[in-house]
Design an enzyme around this catalytic site. Structure first.
Site, PDB file in Angstrom:
ATOM      1  N   ASP A   7     -31.057-113.297 -22.586  1.00  0.00           N
ATOM      2  CA  ASP A   7     -30.497-114.299 -21.690  1.00  0.00           C
ATOM      3  C   ASP A   7     -30.371-115.637 -22.445  1.00  0.00           C
ATOM      4  OD1 ASP A   7     -29.987-115.799 -19.231  1.00  0.00           O
ATOM      5  OD2 ASP A   7     -32.071-116.459 -19.421  1.00  0.00           O
ATOM      6  N   GLY A  42     -25.185-115.753 -17.327  1.00  0.00           N
ATOM      7  CA  GLY A  42     -24.318-116.039 -16.187  1.00  0.00           C
ATOM      8  C   GLY A  42     -23.165-116.942 -16.579  1.00  0.00           C
ATOM      9  N   LYS A 212     -26.019-107.862 -14.825  1.00  0.00           N
ATOM     10  CA  LYS A 212     -26.448-107.780 -16.226  1.00  0.00           C
ATOM     11  C   LYS A 212     -26.953-106.365 -16.525  1.00  0.00           C
ATOM     12  CE  LYS A 212     -27.886-112.600 -17.041  1.00  0.00           C
ATOM     13  NZ  LYS A 212     -28.892-113.442 -17.727  1.00  0.00           N
ATOM     14  N   SER A 236     -35.124-115.486 -15.370  1.00  0.00           N
ATOM     15  CA  SER A 236     -34.772-115.761 -13.979  1.00  0.00           C
ATOM     16  C   SER A 236     -34.448-114.487 -13.199  1.00  0.00           C
ATOM     17  CB  SER A 236     -33.581-116.714 -13.909  1.00  0.00           C
ATOM     18  OG  SER A 236     -34.021-118.023 -14.171  1.00  0.00           O
ATOM     19  N   HIS A 281     -42.152-108.976 -31.761  1.00  0.00           N
ATOM     20  CA  HIS A 281     -42.953-107.965 -31.046  1.00  0.00           C
ATOM     21  C   HIS A 281     -42.194-106.646 -30.962  1.00  0.00           C
ATOM     22  CE1 HIS A 281     -45.321-106.103 -27.819  1.00  0.00           C
ATOM     23  NE2 HIS A 281     -44.192-105.936 -27.166  1.00  0.00           N
TER      24      HIS A 281
END
Ligand code: CA
Length: 285
Positions: A7, A42, A212, A236, A281
């Protein structure tokens, strides 16, 4: 990992709306290990392209909350525009009720001529209801909204309809919680629409099949990559669809509680290179 979807706002972008050098290096590291990196936002695709214009970084771009997918070279891969009747109904209602809105089409973010005025009126109302309120955060949120690129102003929503272009996403923004809630209630049960919130004070409307999550799944299938070996990073509520779809997920340190609860890994905040931390990670996985 086969693919990592990231994002933008509150995630890859820091609070100054910039992409840190550490985050850029981490994306390059992932790409050099053969991982397909995808931006999932978005925002409008042309706005993303503009943000990346100074960086030597090419990725797939899922924009307008999944309504468009662009290839790393900037060409359109697939899209799910809203139905024309829905565009008219949503915009007519928002305009009548005095909402600030942004409609994304292929070329521009279409927004009312008096957009700033609408937001200032709301801020004034909050100020007079409670003179001691600190409005700095709200003013910052408004400025962030106006910092996007590609705005084109309209006197009425009818100009948007008259353009006869595909509309992918309609964003509504309001500082007044009750007003925003009313808008959400008005459209939440529409069978043809998806409603999501990407930040405080907003909600966004797309075609019911656009999300998404659906876009990440479609891309994985078409590129022959495993959704199980896909990781997503977000902050979000509009990230939940891709968090629920992918095999691996990381929530930003600054993420909404619901997002933190839905993810397997909690990374640092967007001001602490949380994306780079999460990518490292996942690459070590
Ligand atoms: Ca976000």
């Amino acid at each position: 990992m086969d693919m990592i979807a990231i994002d933008l706002d509150g995630t890859l972008l820091n609070s100054g709306n910039e992409i840190s050098e550490n985050n850029i290096q981490a994306i390059r590291r992932a790409q050099s290990e053969g991982v397909e990196v995808v931006i999932a936002t978005g925002r409008a695709a042309f706005d993303v392209r503009n943000l990346f214009s100074d960086l030597d970084l090419k990725t797939w771009v899922i924009a307008a909350n999944g309504a468009t997918i662009h290839r790393p070279d900037g060409t359109l891969f697939s899209s799910i525009p809203m139905e024309k009747e829905d565009v008219i109904e949503v915009l007519a209602w928002l305009e009548e009720k005095g909402f600030y809105y942004e409609a994304i089409d292929d070329e521009a973010i279409l927004t009312p001529q008096n957009g700033r005025e609408l937001m200032n009126i709301e801020l004034d109302r909050i100020r007079s209801a409670n003179p001691n309120t600190n409005l700095t955060r709200l003013e910052k949120a408004a400025e962030k909204q106006f910092s996007q690129s590609g705005f084109s102003h309209v006197d009425s929503y009818e100009e948007i309809v008259d353009r006869k272009r595909n509309v992918y996403n309609i964003l509504t923004f309001s500082f007044e919680e009750e007003k925003l809630q009313k808008g959400w209630e008005r459209f939440k049960d529409y069978p043809d629409l998806t409603l999501v919130s990407s930040a405080n004070h907003n909600f966004e409307v797309e075609h019911r099949l656009a999300s998404k999550g659906n876009a990440v799944k479609q891309l994985a299938q078409q590129l022959n990559l495993s959704i199980e070996r896909t990781a997503v990073i977000g902050d979000s509520l509009n990230d939940l669809s891709m968090i629920n779809m992918a095999g691996n997920s990381a929530a930003m340190g600054n993420a909404k509680t619901e997002v933190k609860e839905a993810c397997q890994f909690l990374t640092k905040t967007n001001d602490e290179d949380g994306v780079a931390h999460a990518i490292d990670h996942f690459l070590a996985y």
